[in-house]
Design a protein around this motif. Structure first.
Motif, PDB file in Angstrom:
ATOM      1  N   ASN B   8      -6.297   9.149   1.423  1.00 60.86           N
ATOM      2  CA  ASN B   8      -7.312   8.927   0.385  1.00 60.86           C
ATOM      3  C   ASN B   8      -8.623   8.345   0.923  1.00 60.86           C
ATOM      4  OD1 ASN B   8      -6.499   6.267   0.862  1.00 60.86           O
ATOM      5  ND2 ASN B   8      -6.503   5.690  -1.290  1.00 60.86           N
ATOM      6  N   LYS B   9      -8.769   8.337   2.265  1.00 58.09           N
ATOM      7  CA  LYS B   9      -9.993   7.779   2.856  1.00 58.09           C
ATOM      8  C   LYS B   9     -10.843   8.889   3.466  1.00 58.09           C
ATOM      9  CE  LYS B   9      -8.940   3.446   2.286  1.00 58.09           C
ATOM     10  NZ  LYS B   9      -7.618   3.727   1.732  1.00 58.09           N
ATOM     11  N   ARG B  14     -13.479   5.801   7.592  1.00 56.80           N
ATOM     12  CA  ARG B  14     -12.322   5.025   8.036  1.00 56.80           C
ATOM     13  C   ARG B  14     -11.480   5.839   9.019  1.00 56.80           C
ATOM     14  NH1 ARG B  14     -10.447   1.214   3.999  1.00 56.80           N
ATOM     15  NH2 ARG B  14     -12.126   0.875   2.509  1.00 56.80           N
ATOM     16  N   VAL B  15     -10.609   5.149   9.760  1.00 52.04           N
ATOM     17  CA  VAL B  15      -9.790   5.851  10.750  1.00 52.04           C
ATOM     18  C   VAL B  15      -8.457   6.345  10.180  1.00 52.04           C
ATOM     19  CG1 VAL B  15     -10.783   4.595  12.690  1.00 52.04           C
ATOM     20  CG2 VAL B  15      -8.667   3.754  11.652  1.00 52.04           C
ATOM     21  N   ALA B  16      -8.177   6.042   8.918  1.00 51.24           N
ATOM     22  CA  ALA B  16      -6.862   6.365   8.350  1.00 51.24           C
ATOM     23  C   ALA B  16      -6.512   7.847   8.499  1.00 51.24           C
ATOM     24  CB  ALA B  16      -6.810   5.972   6.876  1.00 51.24           C
ATOM     25  N   SER B  19      -5.703   8.672  12.065  1.00 50.51           N
ATOM     26  CA  SER B  19      -4.381   8.130  12.388  1.00 50.51           C
ATOM     27  C   SER B  19      -3.299   9.039  11.822  1.00 50.51           C
ATOM     28  CB  SER B  19      -4.220   6.717  11.825  1.00 50.51           C
ATOM     29  OG  SER B  19      -5.102   5.835  12.463  1.00 50.51           O
ATOM     30  N   ARG B  22      -2.558  12.101  13.852  1.00 47.92           N
ATOM     31  CA  ARG B  22      -1.785  11.860  15.074  1.00 47.92           C
ATOM     32  C   ARG B  22      -0.291  11.746  14.781  1.00 47.92           C
ATOM     33  NH1 ARG B  22      -5.327   7.269  16.021  1.00 47.92           N
ATOM     34  NH2 ARG B  22      -7.255   8.004  16.952  1.00 47.92           N
ATOM     35  N   TYR B  23       0.052  11.544  13.521  1.00 42.43           N
ATOM     36  CA  TYR B  23       1.455  11.328  13.162  1.00 42.43           C
ATOM     37  C   TYR B  23       2.090  12.517  12.453  1.00 42.43           C
ATOM     38  CZ  TYR B  23       1.635   6.543  14.632  1.00 42.43           C
ATOM     39  OH  TYR B  23       1.661   5.429  15.406  1.00 42.43           O
ATOM     40  N   SER B 100       1.719   7.298   2.252  1.00 45.72           N
ATOM     41  CA  SER B 100       0.303   7.188   1.901  1.00 45.72           C
ATOM     42  C   SER B 100      -0.428   6.472   3.028  1.00 45.72           C
ATOM     43  CB  SER B 100       0.153   6.405   0.593  1.00 45.72           C
ATOM     44  OG  SER B 100       0.780   7.113  -0.454  1.00 45.72           O
ATOM     45  N   TRP B 101      -1.444   7.128   3.561  1.00 45.44           N
ATOM     46  CA  TRP B 101      -2.241   6.516   4.644  1.00 45.44           C
ATOM     47  C   TRP B 101      -3.370   5.707   4.043  1.00 45.44           C
ATOM     48  CZ3 TRP B 101      -0.903   6.426   9.754  1.00 45.44           C
ATOM     49  CH2 TRP B 101       0.198   7.223  10.101  1.00 45.44           C
ATOM     50  N   VAL B 102      -3.021   4.631   3.337  1.00 43.61           N
ATOM     51  CA  VAL B 102      -4.043   3.818   2.662  1.00 43.61           C
ATOM     52  C   VAL B 102      -4.799   2.982   3.688  1.00 43.61           C
ATOM     53  CG1 VAL B 102      -2.827   3.739   0.493  1.00 43.61           C
ATOM     54  CG2 VAL B 102      -2.394   1.964   2.187  1.00 43.61           C
TER      55      VAL B 102
END
Lengths: 130, 102, 134
Positions: B8-9, B14-16, B19, B22-23, B100-102
């Motif tokens: 949601n970023k 932001r880096v979310a 990140s 990468r996962y 969730s990549w908050v």
């Protein structure tokens, strides 16, 4: 399928309350079961009945409240997060010796265990936050 | 055990999102909601990273969020699918878990 | 009650926002439910378990000691992403010494922290049932 929804941001400041509300409505419309909606962090602010947004804006707290009523949802505000932020139901306000309470219908205050139990009992846990 | 990654970023703030990329594992899905929806646009500084991830993952955007930010779907990277909230629910149901990549 | 694998994904520094503190509160409650609990520290989350935290200058409670108590609750699967440490100029030596006592091994004190590569962390995350993100 059974879902637990976690809402970690307050209304208006962040879109997560809107997103979670729309998601919960859609899940119900698709025939899924919402085991619980758990409000944590600033998400507890979704449960106040004292918000008065401008007339042309949505009324998030009332929309959650109405959805809970319509579908008999279990909507839990975390007690620890609520106490920090001044969200009180009548019994908690009395216990704390406070002169007011501010929880809107449809929400109730309970412990973090309700979140863990929700995730154990549900097929999916979906987190909305910042 | 496929996972739905919900972002949601905005990748520009932001880096979310980075990140998350990468996962992501082969067979996972990514859903862009809220500010992350702008990551769906072709020709941005982020587009190549997302396209690389799309080789073995499915990428979705919540159409309402993209439209709200003034971006039309014909500007999306080819292969990204636009969904509504019913589609969001379906993605959650179809993947064994969500993060969730908050 | 069924046992599920719960993963707490921590990606934010402590103090600037309340997420680290309130995530820890969930972890401590979860311990009572006898579930399989893991914590991941990724991105700025690694600052949550940095040693030598001193909040004297900001008027906030230093809650870092609580991480040291996790071992007493049998929460001993603490994964830290190596790349996140590298990017921040940190090494394992910059982290608190988090340990647990293994009752099956004569209460030997063992490290709870496992430094893992990004690829290994991806496997750890993929192997969970529930992801709480803070």
């Amino acid at each position: 399928m059974i879902f637990t929804v976690m809402v970690n941001e307050g209304p208006y400041q962040h879109q997560s309350s809107d997103s979670a509300l729309a998601f919960t409505r859609a899940a119900l419309a698709e025939g899924h079961t919402i085991f619980r909606v758990f409000f944590y962090n600033d998400g507890v602010n979704n449960g106040t009945r004292l918000a008065v947004p401008p007339k042309d804006d949505r009324e998030l707290q009332k929309e959650w409240s109405a959805l809970a009523k319509e579908h008999d949802l279990d909507m839990v505000i975390c007690i620890a997060a609520a106490q920090r932020r001044g969200l009180m139901d009548a019994s908690e306000a009395e216990r704390q010796g406070l002169d007011a309470n501010n929880i809107i219908d449809g929400f109730h205050i309970s412990g973090l265990g309700q979140l863990i139990e929700g995730s154990i009992q549900s097929d999916r846990t979906v987190v909305f936050g910042d | 055990m496929a996972m739905l990654h919900i972002v949601n970023k905005s990748p520009f703030e932001r880096v979310a999102f980075e990140s998350c990329l990468r996962y992501v594992k082969a067979g996972d899905s990514i859903l862009m909601i809220e500010d992350a929806s702008v990551g769906a646009i072709e020709g941005t500084k982020f587009a190549d990273q997302l396209k690389a991830a799309m080789a073995d993952t499915s990428v979705y955007v919540l159409g309402g969020d993209l439209a709200a930010r003034g971006m039309s779907e014909d500007r999306m990277i080819e292969g990204i699918k636009s969904v509504d909230y019913a589609g969001f629910v379906e993605l959650v149901a179809d993947n064994e878990k969500t993060q969730s990549w908050v | 009650m069924a046992t599920k694998k719960f993963m707490y994904v921590n990606r934010k520094a402590p103090y600037g926002t309340v997420y680290a503190l309130e995530a820890l509160e969930v972890v401590l409650i979860a311990a009572a439910f006898e579930q399989d609990i893991s914590l991941a520290f990724i991105d700025d989350g690694v600052y949550q378990i940095a040693k030598g935290q001193n909040t004297d200058g900001i008027g906030m409670k230093n809650f870092s000691a609580t991480y040291k108590a996790l071992g007493d609750y049998d929460i001993n699967k603490i994964f830290v992403e190596k790349e996140s440490l590298d990017e921040r100029g940190m090494t394992a030596d910059d982290l608190m010494d988090l340990v647990w006592e293994d009752e099956d091994d004569d209460w030997a004190e063992k490290p709870s922290i496992k430094i893992v590569s990004r690829a290994e962390m991806a496997d750890v995350l993929a192997d969970q049932d529930v992801h709480y993100s803070f």
